[in-house]
Design an enzyme around this catalytic site. Structure first.
Site, PDB file in Angstrom:
ATOM      1  N   ALA A   1      98.541  30.062  32.804  1.00 53.52           N
ATOM      2  CA  ALA A   1      98.947  28.880  33.343  1.00 53.52           C
ATOM      3  C   ALA A   1      98.810  28.601  34.502  1.00 53.52           C
ATOM      4  O   ALA A   1      98.999  27.218  34.114  1.00 53.52           O
ATOM      5  CB  ALA A   1     100.908  29.893  33.508  1.00 53.52           C
ATOM      6  N   ASP A   2      97.647  29.326  34.316  1.00 55.12           N
ATOM      7  CA  ASP A   2      97.139  28.082  35.937  1.00 55.12           C
ATOM      8  C   ASP A   2      96.285  26.678  34.971  1.00 55.12           C
ATOM      9  O   ASP A   2      96.375  27.319  34.015  1.00 55.12           O
ATOM     10  CB  ASP A   2      96.561  28.828  36.696  1.00 55.12           C
ATOM     11  CG  ASP A   2      96.084  27.933  37.768  1.00 55.12           C
ATOM     12  OD1 ASP A   2      96.529  28.135  38.998  1.00 55.12           O
ATOM     13  OD2 ASP A   2      94.385  27.976  37.635  1.00 55.12           O
ATOM     14  N   ILE A   3      96.979  26.150  36.017  1.00 51.21           N
ATOM     15  CA  ILE A   3      96.399  24.371  35.309  1.00 51.21           C
ATOM     16  C   ILE A   3      94.652  23.979  35.399  1.00 51.21           C
ATOM     17  O   ILE A   3      93.891  23.658  34.906  1.00 51.21           O
ATOM     18  CB  ILE A   3      96.841  23.477  36.603  1.00 51.21           C
ATOM     19  CG1 ILE A   3      98.119  23.243  36.161  1.00 51.21           C
ATOM     20  CG2 ILE A   3      95.749  21.967  35.794  1.00 51.21           C
ATOM     21  CD1 ILE A   3      99.219  23.023  34.146  1.00 51.21           C
TER      22      ILE A   3
END
Length: 306
Positions: free
Chosen positions: A253-255
């Site tokens: 989920a890390d941008i």
């Protein structure tokens, strides 16, 4: 009292490159970082010491000049210094084996050549990684570093040695003396203040058992951490990644990771979390390390330090 020695950590290890990344990531709150060396105050059994490291070798033949100073040093000071550095800079990880893996998987092969010798940089303990990860939730690096510094100063976690004030990370018992209102005055949001104090309280009482977490399989550790208020999946992944250096985690989920996958896999857009997880299946058993190198790729593509 001061002692020194020379030590050859495993190769390849690019200490100057890692120090550059630490500076740009705001990790100079607790470290004093130079071009080729660092200093950090540590607490060993409640006794403060100053650790100084200077690189005098190369990436392929590293040679570190290490000094340990303080009013009283334990008999095993040298072993403790090596253990600390080995943990923080992931020196026990087999980087050549990871590189061999990457050279068989495009576009990873080019990444390891560009960032040769770069190792993950960890927090000293899972507890410290938890507090730091909660502080970092939805914040940019500069404001995160400011909050962390504010907290350390407010806890009065300072040690004066040879004319210099050194910051130390607060023990849980020190942190729980503060209130949510105290942290609000330091620019913490109310929810973040409550999360930080809740984790500190649970750690101080032994309810949150970090020794237990260390030995848990990944999914069990994730489930355990997520059961605590203020720790979601991303935060739990960061705790295990930056507190313990687990090698096969994927914070999909890390941008930043999604941006890097979108760029390097030619998607022409930011990858979705589902796409990162699908592509990341091919990175096992090194998903944490591939993630680290993809984060490094963002610095080169942006022309800025991370």
């Amino acid at each position: 009292m001061q002692h020194e020695f020379y030590w050859n950590p495993p190769a390849p290890t690019d200490l100057p490159g890692m120090l550059k990344r630490m500076r740009s990531a705001g990790q100079d709150v607790l470290y004093r970082l130079g071009e080729n060396g660092l200093q950090k105050a540590l607490s060993w059994d409640g006794r403060p010491v100053l650790l100084t490291v200077q690189e005098e070798g190369t990436v392929t033949k590293p040679c570190w000049h290490i000094e340990v100073a303080g009013p009283e040093l334990p008999p095993d000071w040298q072993e403790r210094a090596i253990a600390y550095l080995s943990h923080v800079f992931c020196l026990n990880f087999d980087l050549p084996a990871f590189y061999q893996f990457c050279r068989q998987h495009l576009p990873l092969a080019a990444l390891v050549e560009r960032f040769y010798g770069q190792r993950m940089i960890l927090e000293p303990t899972l507890y410290e990684a938890a507090i730091s990860s909660i502080i970092a939730q939805q914040l940019n690096l500069s404001f995160c570093a400011q909050l962390k510094r504010n907290l350390l100063v407010r806890c009065n976690c300072q040690w004066h040695w040879e004319g210099v004030d050194w910051l130390l990370f607060p023990e849980p018992q020190q942190l729980v003396r503060l209130t949510a209102e105290d942290l609000r005055l330091l620019k913490f949001s109310r929810s973040k203040a409550e999360y930080v104090l809740g984790v500190a309280q649970a750690t101080a009482t032994g309810q949150l058992n970090w020794s237990k977490v260390e030995t848990m399989p990944e999914q069990e550790a994730m489930s355990y951490l997520i059961s605590w208020r203020g720790i979601g999946r991303w935060t739990a992944e960061c705790i295990l990644l930056f507190g313990q250096g687990r090698s096969d985690l994927l914070p999909a989920a890390d941008i930043g990771l999604r941006n890097a996958v979108g760029q390097l896999w030619g998607l022409g857009r930011q990858a979705t979390e589902a796409e990162v997880r699908e592509i990341g299946e091919g990175w096992r058993p090194y998903r944490s390390w591939v993630t680290h190198y993809l984060w490094l790729s963002l610095t080169e593509n942006s022309g800025k330090d991370l």
